[in-house]
Design a protein around this motif. Sequence first.
Motif, PDB file in Angstrom:
ATOM      1  N   GLY A 166      13.321 -62.317 -30.253  1.00 16.72           N
ATOM      2  CA  GLY A 166      13.893 -63.637 -30.014  1.00 16.72           C
ATOM      3  C   GLY A 166      15.376 -63.692 -30.310  1.00 16.72           C
ATOM      4  N   ARG A 167      15.845 -62.874 -31.211  1.00 15.56           N
ATOM      5  CA  ARG A 167      17.277 -62.807 -31.521  1.00 15.56           C
ATOM      6  C   ARG A 167      17.896 -61.560 -30.903  1.00 15.56           C
ATOM      7  N   HIS A 168      17.297 -60.402 -31.177  1.00 17.16           N
ATOM      8  CA  HIS A 168      17.852 -59.129 -30.722  1.00 17.16           C
ATOM      9  C   HIS A 168      17.122 -58.531 -29.525  1.00 17.16           C
ATOM     10  N   TYR A 169      15.905 -58.956 -29.301  1.00 15.36           N
ATOM     11  CA  TYR A 169      15.174 -58.433 -28.144  1.00 15.36           C
ATOM     12  C   TYR A 169      14.151 -59.442 -27.654  1.00 15.36           C
TER      13      TYR A 169
ATOM     14  N   GLY B 278       5.095 -59.111 -21.200  1.00 19.43           N
ATOM     15  CA  GLY B 278       4.682 -57.715 -21.041  1.00 19.43           C
ATOM     16  C   GLY B 278       4.967 -56.865 -22.254  1.00 19.43           C
ATOM     17  N   ARG B 279       4.751 -55.582 -22.090  1.00 20.95           N
ATOM     18  CA  ARG B 279       4.977 -54.625 -23.175  1.00 20.95           C
ATOM     19  C   ARG B 279       6.414 -54.132 -23.234  1.00 20.95           C
ATOM     20  N   LYS B 280       7.125 -54.235 -22.122  1.00 21.77           N
ATOM     21  CA  LYS B 280       8.498 -53.731 -22.071  1.00 21.77           C
ATOM     22  C   LYS B 280       9.394 -54.549 -22.991  1.00 21.77           C
ATOM     23  N   THR B 281      10.260 -53.863 -23.713  1.00 20.22           N
ATOM     24  CA  THR B 281      11.202 -54.503 -24.617  1.00 20.22           C
ATOM     25  C   THR B 281      12.596 -54.386 -24.033  1.00 20.22           C
TER      26      THR B 281
ATOM     27  N   PRO C  60      26.742 -69.490 -16.639  1.00 17.88           N
ATOM     28  CA  PRO C  60      28.143 -69.398 -17.042  1.00 17.88           C
ATOM     29  C   PRO C  60      28.370 -68.119 -17.845  1.00 17.88           C
ATOM     30  N   ALA C  61      29.584 -67.598 -17.804  1.00 19.05           N
ATOM     31  CA  ALA C  61      29.886 -66.332 -18.479  1.00 19.05           C
ATOM     32  C   ALA C  61      29.529 -66.361 -19.958  1.00 19.05           C
ATOM     33  N   SER C  62      29.663 -67.503 -20.615  1.00 17.48           N
ATOM     34  CA  SER C  62      29.371 -67.579 -22.041  1.00 17.48           C
ATOM     35  C   SER C  62      27.875 -67.443 -22.327  1.00 17.48           C
ATOM     36  N   GLN C  63      27.021 -67.671 -21.323  1.00 12.99           N
ATOM     37  CA  GLN C  63      25.591 -67.590 -21.535  1.00 12.99           C
ATOM     38  C   GLN C  63      24.978 -66.306 -20.968  1.00 12.99           C
ATOM     39  N   ALA C  64      25.766 -65.521 -20.290  1.00 11.87           N
ATOM     40  CA  ALA C  64      25.246 -64.291 -19.702  1.00 11.87           C
ATOM     41  C   ALA C  64      24.946 -63.286 -20.813  1.00 11.87           C
ATOM     42  N   SER C  65      23.836 -62.571 -20.683  1.00  7.14           N
ATOM     43  CA  SER C  65      23.457 -61.564 -21.663  1.00  7.14           C
ATOM     44  C   SER C  65      23.285 -60.226 -20.980  1.00  7.14           C
ATOM     45  N   THR C  66      23.549 -59.173 -21.732  1.00 11.11           N
ATOM     46  CA  THR C  66      23.340 -57.822 -21.248  1.00 11.11           C
ATOM     47  C   THR C  66      22.046 -57.319 -21.850  1.00 11.11           C
ATOM     48  N   TYR C  67      21.065 -57.029 -21.002  1.00  8.30           N
ATOM     49  CA  TYR C  67      19.772 -56.546 -21.453  1.00  8.30           C
ATOM     50  C   TYR C  67      19.719 -55.035 -21.318  1.00  8.30           C
ATOM     51  N   LEU C  68      19.275 -54.365 -22.380  1.00  7.77           N
ATOM     52  CA  LEU C  68      19.223 -52.912 -22.409  1.00  7.77           C
ATOM     53  C   LEU C  68      17.812 -52.443 -22.744  1.00  7.77           C
ATOM     54  N   THR C  69      17.425 -51.323 -22.172  1.00 11.09           N
ATOM     55  CA  THR C  69      16.176 -50.680 -22.567  1.00 11.09           C
ATOM     56  C   THR C  69      16.408 -49.979 -23.904  1.00 11.09           C
TER      57      THR C  69
END
Length: 86
Positions: free
Chosen positions: A42-45, A51-54, A6-15
């Motif tokens: 867990g909160r911000h990343y 893996g090692r990727k954040t 649902p749109a309220s649970q969608a997150s934008t993940y950024l490198t």
Amino acid sequence: MQVALPASQASTYLTTDELADRIKYDARTIRDRLKDSVLLEGRHYIRPFGGRKTLYIWEAIEQDMAMHSHQSAAPIPLVGGGALHG
């Protein structure tokens, strides 16, 4: 099989570089000074698949930046009883 959130649970993940572009910080500053002190796992990343990727969660970072911005706008009390409004 794809699962739509649902749109309220969608997150934008950024490198790290994408986050640096959005908040106008150097990527090295994010990695060396903000990560694990201001930006919390867990909160911000997250580190997907162990893996090692954040990957940074934009909505959580944006929310906390706005919250801290409003808090810092409080007046500074002066000795004479007045207040300094920045």
